[in-house]
Enzyme design. Sequence first.
Site, PDB file in Angstrom:
ATOM      1  CD  GLN A   1     -14.921  -0.049  -2.536  1.00  0.00           C
ATOM      2  OE1 GLN A   1     -16.113  -0.187  -2.255  1.00  0.00           O
ATOM      3  NE2 GLN A   1     -14.332  -0.715  -3.511  1.00  0.00           N
TER       4      GLN A   1
ATOM      5  CG  ASP B   1      -2.055   0.961   1.148  1.00  0.00           C
ATOM      6  OD1 ASP B   1      -3.210   0.522   1.125  1.00  0.00           O
ATOM      7  OD2 ASP B   1      -1.788   2.196   1.090  1.00  0.00           O
ATOM      8  CB  ILE B   2       0.776   4.268  -2.160  1.00  0.00           C
ATOM      9  CG1 ILE B   2       1.850   5.173  -2.709  1.00  0.00           C
ATOM     10  CG2 ILE B   2      -0.485   5.035  -1.851  1.00  0.00           C
ATOM     11  CD1 ILE B   2       1.492   5.761  -4.068  1.00  0.00           C
TER      12      ILE B   2
ATOM     13  CG  HIS C   1      -8.704  -2.829  -2.436  1.00  0.00           C
ATOM     14  ND1 HIS C   1      -9.610  -2.047  -3.130  1.00  0.00           N
ATOM     15  CD2 HIS C   1      -8.492  -2.205  -1.254  1.00  0.00           C
ATOM     16  CE1 HIS C   1      -9.921  -0.994  -2.394  1.00  0.00           C
ATOM     17  NE2 HIS C   1      -9.268  -1.064  -1.239  1.00  0.00           N
TER      18      HIS C   1
ATOM     19  CG  HIS D   1      -6.915  -2.821   3.232  1.00  0.00           C
ATOM     20  ND1 HIS D   1      -6.150  -1.681   3.056  1.00  0.00           N
ATOM     21  CD2 HIS D   1      -8.125  -2.534   2.680  1.00  0.00           C
ATOM     22  CE1 HIS D   1      -6.869  -0.755   2.449  1.00  0.00           C
ATOM     23  NE2 HIS D   1      -8.067  -1.242   2.205  1.00  0.00           N
TER      24      HIS D   1
ATOM     25  CG  ASN E   1     -12.577  -0.562   3.949  1.00  0.00           C
ATOM     26  OD1 ASN E   1     -12.919  -1.085   5.003  1.00  0.00           O
ATOM     27  ND2 ASN E   1     -11.427   0.097   3.829  1.00  0.00           N
TER      28      ASN E   1
HETATM   29  P1  5GP Z   1      -9.780   1.512   0.487  1.00  0.00           P
HETATM   30  O1  5GP Z   1      -9.851   2.807   1.273  1.00  0.00           O
HETATM   31  O2  5GP Z   1     -10.469   1.662  -0.861  1.00  0.00           O
HETATM   32  O3  5GP Z   1     -10.212   0.293   1.234  1.00  0.00           O
HETATM   33  O4  5GP Z   1      -8.238   1.290   0.229  1.00  0.00           O
HETATM   34  C1  5GP Z   1      -7.530   1.860  -0.819  1.00  0.00           C
HETATM   35  C2  5GP Z   1      -6.058   1.737  -0.476  1.00  0.00           C
HETATM   36  O5  5GP Z   1      -5.315   1.865  -1.655  1.00  0.00           O
HETATM   37  C3  5GP Z   1      -5.558   2.817   0.496  1.00  0.00           C
HETATM   38  O6  5GP Z   1      -4.979   2.199   1.635  1.00  0.00           O
HETATM   39  C4  5GP Z   1      -4.536   3.579  -0.324  1.00  0.00           C
HETATM   40  O7  5GP Z   1      -3.422   3.994   0.431  1.00  0.00           O
HETATM   41  C5  5GP Z   1      -4.144   2.589  -1.417  1.00  0.00           C
HETATM   42  N1  5GP Z   1      -3.772   3.187  -2.689  1.00  0.00           N
HETATM   43  C6  5GP Z   1      -4.487   4.125  -3.368  1.00  0.00           C
HETATM   44  N2  5GP Z   1      -3.862   4.428  -4.528  1.00  0.00           N
HETATM   45  C7  5GP Z   1      -2.750   3.649  -4.565  1.00  0.00           C
HETATM   46  C8  5GP Z   1      -1.690   3.527  -5.524  1.00  0.00           C
HETATM   47  O8  5GP Z   1      -1.648   4.189  -6.568  1.00  0.00           O
HETATM   48  N3  5GP Z   1      -0.706   2.637  -5.229  1.00  0.00           N
HETATM   49  C9  5GP Z   1      -0.718   1.874  -4.087  1.00  0.00           C
HETATM   50  N4  5GP Z   1       0.301   1.026  -3.902  1.00  0.00           N
HETATM   51  N5  5GP Z   1      -1.704   1.988  -3.158  1.00  0.00           N
HETATM   52  C10 5GP Z   1      -2.697   2.853  -3.401  1.00  0.00           C
END
Ligand code: 5GP
Length: 138
Positions: free
Chosen positions: A95, A32-33, A101, A103, A88
């Site tokens: 989300q 994760d970034i 995805h 985590h 999420n």
């Molecule tokens: P969500 O909030 O949708 O459950 O999680 C999205 C996750 O994707 C977040 O933890 C965010 O840091 C990660 N993320 C978003 N854009 C990128 C990206 O371009 N590269 C990577 N490696 N992670 C990303």
Amino acid sequence: MKEENCIFCKIASGEIPSKTIYEDNEFRVILDISPASKGHALIIPREHYADIYELPEDMAGHVMVLAKKLAAHMTEALNCDGFNIVQNNGEVAGQTVFHFHMHLIPRYREDGNQDKLCWNHLELSQEELEDICRKLRK
Ligand code: 5GP
Ligand code: ZN
């Protein structure tokens, strides 16, 4: 199936580079970034499914088996003390990327996060619990 403007479609296909820790025909797993802890990773299907509602059942099975294998591998490799698996669905649930995805979050005794991922606790009456139970029972 891919979505044109989906960042995770592009990452999963390799069009956008990522820190990949595992890949096979169905999934790419990346760091994760903006990680919650050292080693926070995301299991991303190569095909585009927006969320768990769109995810086919066989893929749901495969993602969980992979999560289990990676939890064991990451715990050994990182020497973490525990592990959260989070997924999420929908903006209201946190989300932010609308490509399914999962985590994988290694946890360390002093990682600066709350021990438990947080939510408020409701106090519901027996009637309310019974009502919810009736609606949900299959
Ligand atoms: P969500 O909030 O949708 O459950 O999680 C999205 C996750 O994707 C977040 O933890 C965010 O840091 C990660 N993320 C978003 N854009 C990128 C990206 O371009 N590269 C990577 N490696 N992670 C990303
Ligand atoms: Zn996508």
